[in-house]
Design an enzyme around this catalytic site. Sequence first.
Site, PDB file in Angstrom:
ATOM      1  N   LYS A   1      12.497   7.877   0.554  1.00  9.08           N
ATOM      2  CA  LYS A   1      11.156   8.392   0.239  1.00  9.08           C
ATOM      3  C   LYS A   1      11.189   9.213  -1.050  1.00  9.08           C
ATOM      4  CE  LYS A   1       9.717  12.381   2.309  1.00  9.08           C
ATOM      5  NZ  LYS A   1       9.245  13.470   1.424  1.00  9.08           N
ATOM      6  N   ASN A   2      12.140  10.152  -1.115  1.00 10.81           N
ATOM      7  CA  ASN A   2      12.128  11.088  -2.238  1.00 10.81           C
ATOM      8  C   ASN A   2      12.599  10.464  -3.554  1.00 10.81           C
ATOM      9  OD1 ASN A   2      11.057  12.997  -0.602  1.00 10.81           O
ATOM     10  ND2 ASN A   2      12.963  14.121  -0.258  1.00 10.81           N
TER      11      ASN A   2
ATOM     12  N   CYS B   1       3.505  25.289   1.233  1.00 10.36           N
ATOM     13  CA  CYS B   1       3.437  24.478   2.457  1.00 10.36           C
ATOM     14  C   CYS B   1       4.228  25.215   3.521  1.00 10.36           C
ATOM     15  CB  CYS B   1       3.967  23.081   2.214  1.00 10.36           C
ATOM     16  SG  CYS B   1       5.729  23.047   1.936  1.00 10.36           S
TER      17      CYS B   1
ATOM     18  N   ARG C   1       6.705  27.329  -2.785  1.00  9.78           N
ATOM     19  CA  ARG C   1       6.826  26.150  -3.633  1.00  9.78           C
ATOM     20  C   ARG C   1       6.098  26.266  -4.977  1.00  9.78           C
ATOM     21  NH1 ARG C   1       7.710  21.083  -0.037  1.00  9.78           N
ATOM     22  NH2 ARG C   1       9.089  20.713  -1.784  1.00  9.78           N
TER      23      ARG C   1
ATOM     24  N   ASP D   1      17.340  19.262   3.626  1.00 11.52           N
ATOM     25  CA  ASP D   1      16.546  18.349   4.451  1.00 11.52           C
ATOM     26  C   ASP D   1      17.288  17.924   5.728  1.00 11.52           C
ATOM     27  OD1 ASP D   1      14.610  18.530   2.546  1.00 11.52           O
ATOM     28  OD2 ASP D   1      14.971  16.573   1.655  1.00 11.52           O
TER      29      ASP D   1
ATOM     30  N   ARG E   1       5.663  11.238   7.626  1.00  9.75           N
ATOM     31  CA  ARG E   1       5.779  11.334   6.167  1.00  9.75           C
ATOM     32  C   ARG E   1       7.130  10.814   5.680  1.00  9.75           C
ATOM     33  NH1 ARG E   1       5.851  16.834   4.608  1.00  9.75           N
ATOM     34  NH2 ARG E   1       6.467  15.853   2.694  1.00  9.75           N
TER      35      ARG E   1
HETATM   36  C1  EPZ Z   1      12.569  18.032  -3.252  1.00 11.44           C
HETATM   37  O1  EPZ Z   1      11.557  19.031  -3.248  1.00 11.44           O
HETATM   38  C2  EPZ Z   1      12.323  17.207  -2.024  1.00 11.44           C
HETATM   39  N1  EPZ Z   1      10.980  16.663  -2.055  1.00 11.44           N
HETATM   40  C3  EPZ Z   1      12.478  18.067  -0.773  1.00 11.44           C
HETATM   41  O2  EPZ Z   1      12.368  17.229   0.347  1.00 11.44           O
HETATM   42  C4  EPZ Z   1      13.857  18.713  -0.772  1.00 11.44           C
HETATM   43  O3  EPZ Z   1      13.938  19.593   0.335  1.00 11.44           O
HETATM   44  C5  EPZ Z   1      14.075  19.492  -2.072  1.00 11.44           C
HETATM   45  O4  EPZ Z   1      13.857  18.612  -3.214  1.00 11.44           O
HETATM   46  C6  EPZ Z   1      15.467  20.076  -2.199  1.00 11.44           C
HETATM   47  O5  EPZ Z   1      16.415  19.049  -2.098  1.00 11.44           O
HETATM   48  C7  EPZ Z   1      10.696  15.587  -2.756  1.00 11.44           C
HETATM   49  O6  EPZ Z   1      11.541  15.009  -3.450  1.00 11.44           O
HETATM   50  C8  EPZ Z   1       9.313  15.083  -2.640  1.00 11.44           C
HETATM   51  P1  EPZ Z   1      12.931  21.893  -5.551  1.00 11.44           P
HETATM   52  P2  EPZ Z   1      11.312  19.895  -4.537  1.00 11.44           P
HETATM   53  O7  EPZ Z   1      11.962  21.930  -6.672  1.00 11.44           O
HETATM   54  O8  EPZ Z   1      11.703  19.104  -5.718  1.00 11.44           O
HETATM   55  C9  EPZ Z   1      12.095  26.550  -5.979  1.00 11.44           C
HETATM   56  C10 EPZ Z   1      11.559  16.521   2.428  1.00 11.44           C
HETATM   57  O9  EPZ Z   1      11.652  17.007   3.577  1.00 11.44           O
HETATM   58  N2  EPZ Z   1      11.274  26.208  -7.161  1.00 11.44           N
HETATM   59  O10 EPZ Z   1      14.328  21.473  -5.825  1.00 11.44           O
HETATM   60  O11 EPZ Z   1       9.943  20.430  -4.444  1.00 11.44           O
HETATM   61  C11 EPZ Z   1      11.423  26.073  -4.678  1.00 11.44           C
HETATM   62  O12 EPZ Z   1      10.430  26.973  -4.254  1.00 11.44           O
HETATM   63  C12 EPZ Z   1      11.239  17.392   1.240  1.00 11.44           C
HETATM   64  O13 EPZ Z   1      11.678  15.305   2.190  1.00 11.44           O
HETATM   65  C13 EPZ Z   1      10.752  27.221  -7.934  1.00 11.44           C
HETATM   66  O14 EPZ Z   1      10.966  28.417  -7.662  1.00 11.44           O
HETATM   67  O15 EPZ Z   1      12.357  21.040  -4.353  1.00 11.44           O
HETATM   68  C14 EPZ Z   1      12.606  25.976  -3.745  1.00 11.44           C
HETATM   69  O16 EPZ Z   1      12.887  27.234  -3.194  1.00 11.44           O
HETATM   70  C15 EPZ Z   1      10.872  18.794   1.617  1.00 11.44           C
HETATM   71  N3  EPZ Z   1       9.978  26.881  -9.022  1.00 11.44           N
HETATM   72  C16 EPZ Z   1      13.747  25.545  -4.660  1.00 11.44           C
HETATM   73  O17 EPZ Z   1      13.307  25.848  -5.994  1.00 11.44           O
HETATM   74  C17 EPZ Z   1       9.720  25.599  -9.360  1.00 11.44           C
HETATM   75  O18 EPZ Z   1       9.032  25.364 -10.372  1.00 11.44           O
HETATM   76  C18 EPZ Z   1      14.070  24.057  -4.590  1.00 11.44           C
HETATM   77  O19 EPZ Z   1      12.911  23.317  -4.865  1.00 11.44           O
HETATM   78  C19 EPZ Z   1      10.272  24.565  -8.558  1.00 11.44           C
HETATM   79  C20 EPZ Z   1      11.035  24.891  -7.458  1.00 11.44           C
END
Ligand code: EPZ
Length: 420
Positions: free
Chosen positions: A22-23, A116, A121, A305, A397
């Site tokens: 998915k991701n 969420c 996020r 995840d 999802r």
């Molecule tokens: C991706 O989310 C995945 N989602 C998530 O999977 C997964 O848990 C995550 O990566 C970590 O591996 C998708 O690919 C759609 P991040 P993402 O940006 O990219 C902080 C699932 O269950 N952050 O790496 O949104 C954020 O708040 C989902 O399939 C900032 O502070 O994750 C978090 O604490 C859930 N500022 C950390 O970084 C930003 O601008 C990691 O987030 C961006 C992120």
Amino acid sequence: MDRFIIRGGKKLNGSVHTSGSKNAALPILVATLLTDEPCVLHRVPNLRDVRTTLKILEYLGKKIEYRDNTVTVTADGVLKNNLPYELVKQMRASFWVAGPLLARFKVAEIPLPGGCAIGVRPVDIHLKGFEKLGAECEMKAGNVILRAKELVPAKIVLRFPSVRATQNLLMCACLIPGETVLENVAKEPEVDDLIVFLNKMGADIRVGDKGQLIVRGKTALHGAEHAVVADRIESGSYMLAAAATRGDVTVDGCVPEHNSILIEALQEAGFTLGVTPDSVHVHAYDGDIKPVRVRTAPYPGFATDLQAPWMTLMTLCGGTAEVDEDIFENRFMHAPELVRMGAEIVTEKSVARITGVKTLCAAHVQASDLRGGMALVIAGLCAAGETEVERVYHIDRGYENLEQKLTALGADIRRYNPDK
Ligand code: EPZ
């Protein structure tokens, strides 16, 4: 709303095939916005988030054909450069379209995705990167407006290796002539798969000797064909379901290397695993499950995840295990539901302490996010009696054909909707 009814206590047995990720599929679908030429994507899982992404592409002006896990994306006239909140609120990951739309039109207007269940996020890392690439970011009435007279190549050091920020900036940089270098980037397999697809579209992205991404931007990209990588979170979830039910299961069509930390953790917990280049066999094991401490971290660390399904396994360990959730600030919502099923879990800030119990008991529980929902399904498979899991839409999802796959492994699980 759909629910799962699970009659647990049966060991899973047999083999299960891994779906496309998915991701990985979601950003690859979004990357088709970088060209007007046709793109053909195989192994795209039929999931709610994928269908939302297809709606987004259609809204923006693409034509979509989706059959048997293959998506064909063609252009249907001029693309729009904005999204309505109605679509963004269905899937916060829709913020991905910012990078390609900014690159193509020098202006994009996207509603700011809210937080969420698992955390706030923010998107500050995306926005800082767009600014470095020459865009101005303005917030207006809940929307982010990105504008640039001209986009320029840049060196960008991400504050944190965010997966989606890495992907968003990569997609944007592909259409900015000159050399952009992204440092402290995410190294998740889903990022690699996007890079493979973008390079098939004519982009020039390579990984530098320090892991930085070096993008030599082009003036245009072309259409491409690609099969999405296997879903490591799905394959890992089935390994955990097999282990927790003390079953004997082969997970095939996967990339074991993408689950190597999980495989090590399962071995440390006492399980024997047989690994081939594209499958993992979790052998039946009746001994004590040893407590293992895991700490979530960016890839190649333990995947956040898989933290919730892992916690379900640890509820049955002989001792006390610890889980540190270091990626998201609120990703233990499954813990109180597991406690309602007889688990002993104490959470304090980012740490959960799990004291193993002999058995879990069936209960009526509620999923509050995708992976936490899967943790409850696995708990239901272990617990004798009838477990009812509410809010299955979260689980839909991310797990393609979940009940069919589990049924084929001998589970007793069915979907029902009390309102129908
Ligand atoms: C991706 O989310 C995945 N989602 C998530 O999977 C997964 O848990 C995550 O990566 C970590 O591996 C998708 O690919 C759609 P991040 P993402 O940006 O990219 C902080 C699932 O269950 N952050 O790496 O949104 C954020 O708040 C989902 O399939 C900032 O502070 O994750 C978090 O604490 C859930 N500022 C950390 O970084 C930003 O601008 C990691 O987030 C961006 C992120």
